[in-house]
Each structure stands twice: as C-alpha cells, then as structure tokens.
Enzyme design. Structure first.
Site, PDB file in Angstrom:
ATOM      1  N   ASP A  95     -19.347 -17.950  24.425  1.00  0.00           N
ATOM      2  CA  ASP A  95     -19.475 -16.491  24.305  1.00  0.00           C
ATOM      3  C   ASP A  95     -18.867 -16.011  22.988  1.00  0.00           C
ATOM      4  O   ASP A  95     -19.499 -15.288  22.219  1.00  0.00           O
ATOM      5  CB  ASP A  95     -18.746 -15.797  25.457  1.00  0.00           C
ATOM      6  N   THR A 188     -23.759 -15.787  31.839  1.00  0.00           N
ATOM      7  CA  THR A 188     -22.629 -16.710  31.689  1.00  0.00           C
ATOM      8  C   THR A 188     -22.545 -17.694  32.858  1.00  0.00           C
ATOM      9  O   THR A 188     -22.265 -18.873  32.661  1.00  0.00           O
ATOM     10  CB  THR A 188     -21.303 -15.923  31.565  1.00  0.00           C
TER      11      THR A 188
END
Length: 333
Positions: A95, A188
C-alpha cells in the site's frame, strides 16, 4: 428608486441574480458573478476539448510500476509486510510503496505543474520508531522497482523521500485545477489472501474525470470463466485505461499492444456474467442472488416481445413483491 428585489441563490455552484430593474445589471456585483460563472464554463469546455495524452502516459507508467512492486510483495508475502494502522485496518508495505511510487512518478513527469494528489495513506504510522523496519523495507522495494524497470537514471530515494512522497497524497482536491486521485491497493484483503486487487488512478480537471487507469496484476488476460489460476499457461496482469472521448483500452502488464474493450453484446441473461463484490461486507450477496433470479424468471417476458406499459408496471410490482417476500425490506424504486 422604486422597490426592487435582488436574489442570489446558489445553484450547482453557479450564482444567478434576478433583478426587477434591468439597469441593475450594471451593478459591479452582477458582472463579477456573471464573469465567475463564465470563466467556470470556459474552463469546463476547455477540459472537455483538451488532449490528456501526456498525463495518460504518465499515469500508465506510474500504475505499471506500482503493479510491479505489488506483484513482488504478494509473491513473497511475509507476516512483517502486514500491519494495522491506528484505525485498525490492515495495511501492507505494498500500500505504502504503491502510493510512494505513483506520487513520485507523477510529480517527476510534470515538474513545472502544480501537483495535487488525493490518496489513501499517510506516513504518520511509518514515522514511529517501532515501524522503522517497515519503512526500510518500503524504501528498498521502491528503489528496487525503479532500478529493475529501466529507471537507473534516478538517484535512490532516501527514507525521508519515501515519506514525503506518501504524504504528497494528502491534498484536499477541489473543483478547480487538476487533481490526481489514487487508491494504491483497492482490495487489501484480496491482496493479502493472494487474490484480486487493483491500483486505481484517475485525473480530475475542473471537477470532471478526464482519464483513468486501473492496473489489475492478478486479472487473467483470458475470459474469467475459462481461467484456471493453477495453470501456469494462463497469463495474468491487465492494465485498463481510458481518456475522455477516446474510449477504453486494455493491454497486458507485460506490454502487449492495447486493444479496445466494449460492453458485451449478450442480451440473454442466461448467457451474461453477473458480478458482485467478493467481500460480503461490501454488498448483499443474498440481494444479488434475488436479482439474478428475478431477471431469469422475467427473461421470456422481456425478450419474447416488446412489453406494453401495463406489462412493465406489472413487472415493477412483481419485482417489489418478490423482493419483499424474500426478506428485502428496502423495496423503494
């Protein structure tokens, strides 16, 4: 002067002034408001007619590099690569690394232009002493990705460079000017379980979306219905991109020639693909299933002939009844 009425309502961000006397239009306020409205219209018209080829090329380059970094992390996912932010949501080094790369590349490609990026992450948690190891790994991943993809002319980024690049995603955006919008990893949880995710990047100009890029490192190039994730011959990794007025295209992350994509010509629901969110928390799977059943049960009526207005009304009430009978309380339509 006789009585007059001046009203200045705010409608869709544009001021209008209504006067009972035409000569009041000579008032400087009228001209300043009218000018502001005209300038906004000119800006929007200019945005619609502009070519964003350079921005699109930069966006594709940034998304490609971010995808490469994410592929590397996912391939050898370590427990240390996953942490929880202060809001308890899971975050991976991918990320942060994805956002740092995209931010760095976009700003580097347009050094003379004001840079605005609205993104998901910030560096607050990474600046803590206990997460120093995570920051070091992110820095290494960013630099390795740049070096291994033909960008050897760039000096290695320091830890502070990486933190600054992440924090350049803290723009507030706004209705004026150009603003990049980024989700460094959309999905995610999918990423962490080795499944689907995307790097999503778009450009807004005067409040209007003018281009978008979606990098999907695990999406198969073949039809999703025939894809076998255990077959090494089935290639994965797609880059979708679109520019205002120019259509939407797809190419492999490995760099195959782009081909234009379009909506399926399938008209029979029995042969159509129905997609929903994998995460049950993001959508109602039960409701999706009900919708499919309703569509299939009404197929013969819709496609055997053109339904009359009365039949359409009947269909509407049938759907409402079907949903309410199956436990769906929100049947407003």
């Amino acid at each position: 002067m006789g009585a007059s009425t001046v009203r200045a309502p705010l409608t869709r961000g544009v001021f209008s002034i209504y006067c009972s006397y035409p000569r009041l239009k000579s008032n400087p306020l009228y001209f300043s408001v009218s000018l502001a409205s005209s300038v906004q219209q000119v800006r929007r018209a200019a945005a619609a007619s502009m070519s964003y080829d350079k921005q699109l090329a930069a966006a594709k380059k940034a998304a490609f590099l971010a995808a490469r970094l994410c592929q590397k992390v996912q391939k050898a996912l370590l427990q240390s690569d996953i942490q929880s932010k202060s809001d308890k949501s899971p975050v991976t080094v991918a990320d942060y690394g994805s956002q740092a790369l995209v931010s760095f590349i976009l700003e580097k490609e347009f050094p003379s232009m004001p840079f605005s990026l609205v993104a998901e992450e910030d560096s607050e948690d990474l600046r803590r002493e206990e997460t120093r190891g995570t920051l070091v790994r992110i820095k290494e991943l960013v630099n390795d990705t740049l070096a291994s993809n033909g960008m050897n002319d760039i000096s290695p980024l320091s830890e502070e460079d990486v933190l600054d690049a992440i924090d350049r995603g803290k723009s507030e955006g706004g209705p004026h000017g150009q603003h990049w919008v980024l989700d460094p990893i959309d999905g995610t949880k999918g990423f962490m379980r080795g499944d689907q995710y995307a790097i999503a990047l778009a450009l807004l100009d005067e409040g209007k979306v003018v281009l978008g890029v979606l990098a999907c490192p695990n999406l198969p190039l073949t039809s999703v219905t025939s894809y076998d994730r255990h077959n090494s011959q089935d290639k994965v990794g797609c880059l979708y991109f679109a520019q205002l007025g120019a259509g939407t295209f797809m190419q492999s992350i490995d760099g195959s020639p782009p081909r234009k994509v379009h909506v399926s010509a399938t008209t029979n629901p029995e042969g159509a693909l129905f997609f929903e969110s994998f995460e049950a928390a993001h959508s109602s799977h039960d409701l999706s299933s009900l919708i499919v059943k309703v569509l299939l049960s009404l197929f013969s009526l819709f496609f055997s002939h053109s339904p009359s207005p009365c039949e359409c009304l009947g269909i509407k009430f049938l759907i409402i009844h079907y949903l309410s009978e199956n436990g769906c309380q929100n049947t407003a339509c």
